[in-house]
Design an enzyme around this catalytic site. Structure first.
Site, mmCIF file in Angstrom:
data_model
loop_
_atom_site.group_PDB
_atom_site.id
_atom_site.type_symbol
_atom_site.label_atom_id
_atom_site.label_comp_id
_atom_site.label_asym_id
_atom_site.label_seq_id
_atom_site.Cartn_x
_atom_site.Cartn_y
_atom_site.Cartn_z
ATOM 1 N N HIS A 1 78.809 65.335 72.525
ATOM 2 C CA HIS A 1 79.639 65.802 71.405
ATOM 3 C C HIS A 1 80.389 67.042 71.901
ATOM 4 C CE1 HIS A 1 79.951 65.567 66.757
ATOM 5 N NE2 HIS A 1 80.881 66.418 67.168
ATOM 6 N N ARG B 1 71.239 63.119 62.610
ATOM 7 C CA ARG B 1 72.044 62.909 63.823
ATOM 8 C C ARG B 1 72.397 64.273 64.414
ATOM 9 N NH1 ARG B 1 78.296 62.017 64.323
ATOM 10 N NH2 ARG B 1 78.381 61.758 66.563
ATOM 11 N N TYR C 1 87.358 60.552 57.817
ATOM 12 C CA TYR C 1 87.694 61.705 56.983
ATOM 13 C C TYR C 1 88.891 61.452 56.088
ATOM 14 C CZ TYR C 1 84.222 64.334 59.490
ATOM 15 O OH TYR C 1 83.022 64.753 59.991
ATOM 16 N N GLU D 1 79.781 60.014 60.430
ATOM 17 C CA GLU D 1 80.258 61.261 59.819
ATOM 18 C C GLU D 1 81.192 60.919 58.677
ATOM 19 O OE1 GLU D 1 82.233 64.094 62.411
ATOM 20 O OE2 GLU D 1 80.711 63.795 63.968
ATOM 21 N N ASN E 1 83.483 57.713 62.368
ATOM 22 C CA ASN E 1 83.645 58.945 61.597
ATOM 23 C C ASN E 1 84.916 58.790 60.796
ATOM 24 O OD1 ASN E 1 81.438 59.810 62.992
ATOM 25 N ND2 ASN E 1 82.541 61.278 64.280
ATOM 26 N N GLU F 1 83.668 60.390 69.368
ATOM 27 C CA GLU F 1 85.110 60.502 69.166
ATOM 28 C C GLU F 1 85.959 60.612 70.434
ATOM 29 O OE1 GLU F 1 85.914 63.585 66.298
ATOM 30 O OE2 GLU F 1 85.006 62.447 64.681
HETATM 31 C C1 FCB Z 1 84.809 65.459 63.631
HETATM 32 C C2 FCB Z 1 83.816 66.029 64.613
HETATM 33 C C3 FCB Z 1 82.819 66.991 64.016
HETATM 34 C C4 FCB Z 1 83.456 67.863 62.963
HETATM 35 C C5 FCB Z 1 84.229 67.031 61.957
HETATM 36 C C6 FCB Z 1 84.855 67.820 60.843
HETATM 37 O O1 FCB Z 1 85.988 65.162 64.308
HETATM 38 O O2 FCB Z 1 83.081 64.997 65.241
HETATM 39 O O3 FCB Z 1 82.253 67.713 65.050
HETATM 40 O O4 FCB Z 1 84.224 68.818 63.557
HETATM 41 O O5 FCB Z 1 85.228 66.313 62.623
#
Ligand code: FCB
Length: 451
Positions: free
Chosen positions: A125, A80, A304, A362, A302, A170
């Protein structure tokens, strides 16, 4: 949590790694590329840590062949990446695209296919042409037309070889961090404006989906949202309300209109109460919500970390953006490591929203591990992070989640936006002086895992 096994995933599951143009390409003003809002932001004092910028980054513009060979050696099946809008339309306003920019992405796509790697393109992006920002950027409804024009150029050019398309990466980050609190380009600070920007981002997504379908046979199209599962810090009614509002602010404001539910009414009321949404009614024109809720093939997410929300008032849920974490492990970014929240999120999207296909576009973690004297990068925490989160995916699938793909963020250590080069998310360590690349232990683990 157990160590995942590839047999827990259905045949045909997509495994890949992700990057984005501004974070790795460098060559910012090469071959006619125009200025982006991130070039401008980096050049503005005090915006990016250590005065870092994207001028060289990972020099991927010149080293993409080497990077593709690296991916191949790591058994990567899908890649990607994003397109730099100002390489295609330097000011965003041209009718005709810049051939040099298109030719670069042609070469990239051809080299990927030759290596047996499936390309996944993200159209936006975050590197908006600065000239479009000068006419208001995402605050100006004209951006929708600008974006669909750009989309059409790429769909026509790459659509014979690229089947997987992500419109926008995002929206929350684009709008809240870029227009609401000013931590990202273009650095504006107005919650009210960030909500207007969000409407145009969602509209641009919705309007571009049919454009991609028109030009790309068998296209798979989606949008990528960054979602943050949250929970109340206690069962007090104030924390519960604060948590509901945080979820509305972060997740539902984007999910609901995309899934045809319109903007969440509790949040419209909350924003109106705060004076952030006085003229909401004027932004939403007839037909907009239909455009936004266009049918897509998958929802990209995404993930995290999660948030634990505590209201800082006892009588009223005021400060709903405030997060507190438990004592769990954190990454170098200070993000809590919490894989069960990914599992919960996948199940919520499947069962509450009826998402027919979800792709984790992500997932990853920042740790600073450097090469030891033998050149080994023993990033054990990152490997554990992947093990836990991939296990969470397996467990969600077992419970019926409609997850069909997973992309690790990121192939390379790279330009981490306002954090500059300080936060390292790469599977591959990069020496930014010499551009040497060394696959970390986590990359080798992934290679062996997905076999
Ligand atoms: C996300 C973004 C990516 C990167 C990660 C850590 O928010 O899409 O570009 O910065 O975080």
């Amino acid at each position: 949590m157990s160590i995942p096994n590839i047999s827990q995933f259905p045949a045909g599951f997509t495994w890949g790694v992700a990057t984005s143009s501004f974070q790795i390409e460098g060559a910012t003003f090469v071959d006619g590329r125009g200025e982006s809002i991130w070039d401008r932001f980096c050049a503005t004092e005090g915006k990016v840590k250590n005065g870092d910028h994207g001028e060289i980054a990972c020099d991927h513009y010149n080293r993409f062949e080497e990077d593709i060979a690296l991916m191949k050696s790591l058994g990567v099946q899908s890649y990607r990446f994003s397109i730099a809008w100002p390489r295609i339309l330097p000011t965003g306003t041209e009718q005709e695209p810049l051939e040099a920019g298109l030719a670069f992405y042609d070469r990239l796509v051809d080299a990927l296919l030759a290596a047996g790697i499936e390309p996944w393109v993200t159209l936006y992006h975050w590197d908006l042409p600065q000239t479009l920002q000068d006419e208001g950027g995402w605050l100006n409804r004209r951006i929708v037309e600008r974006f669909t024009h750009y989309t059409e150029i790429l769909a026509k050019r790459l659509g014979d070889r690229v089947k997987n398309w992500i419109t926008i990466n995002e929206p929350w980050v684009v709008c809240h961090l870029g227009y609401g609190v000013g931590e990202h380009a273009p650095g504006l600070k107005s919650i009210q404006q960030s909500l207007l920007a969000a409407h145009h981002v969602l509209l641009a997504h919705g309007a571009s989906v049919p454009v991609i379908r028109k030009h790309v046979k068998d296209a798979k199209v989606g949008i990528t949202l960054n979602l943050c599962p949250s929970e109340p810090a206690s069962q007090s009614p104030w924390d519960i309300t604060a948590n509901r509002l945080f979820d509305g602010f972060f997740n539902r404001w984007y999910l609901d209109p995309i899934f045809g539910r319109g903007y969440p009414t509790d949040m419209i009321e909350e924003y109106q109460r705060r004076g952030d949404l006085c003229d909401h009614i004027n932004w939403v024109e007839e037909g907009d919500l239909e455009t936004i809720s266009v049918e897509t093939d998958f929802l990209g997410i995404n993930y995290y970390s999660r948030a634990v929300i505590r209201s800082d008032k006892v009588s009223e849920a005021e400060n709903w953006e405030r997060t507190v974490f438990d004592d769990g492990a954190r990454t170098a970014f200070n993000w809590e490591v919490h894989a069960p929240s990914l599992e919960r999120l996948l199940l919520r999207l499947t069962h509450d929203y009826g998402a027919k296909e979800i792709v984790v576009t992500e997932n990853g973690a920042s740790y600073p591990t450097t090469p030891d004297e033998n050149g080994v990068v023993a990033d054990v925490e990152r490997q554990a992070y992947f093990e836990q989160h991939i296990s969470a995916c397996a467990s969600a699938i077992e419970q019926g989640a409609t997850l069909t793909g997973y992309f690790a963020w990121s192939l390379l250590d790279n330009f981490e936006w306002a954090e500059g080069y300080e936060q390292r998310f790469g599977l591959v360590w990069v020496d930014f002086e010499t551009q040497e690349r060394i696959p970390k232990q986590s990359a080798l683990w992934l290679r062996d895992f997905w076999g």
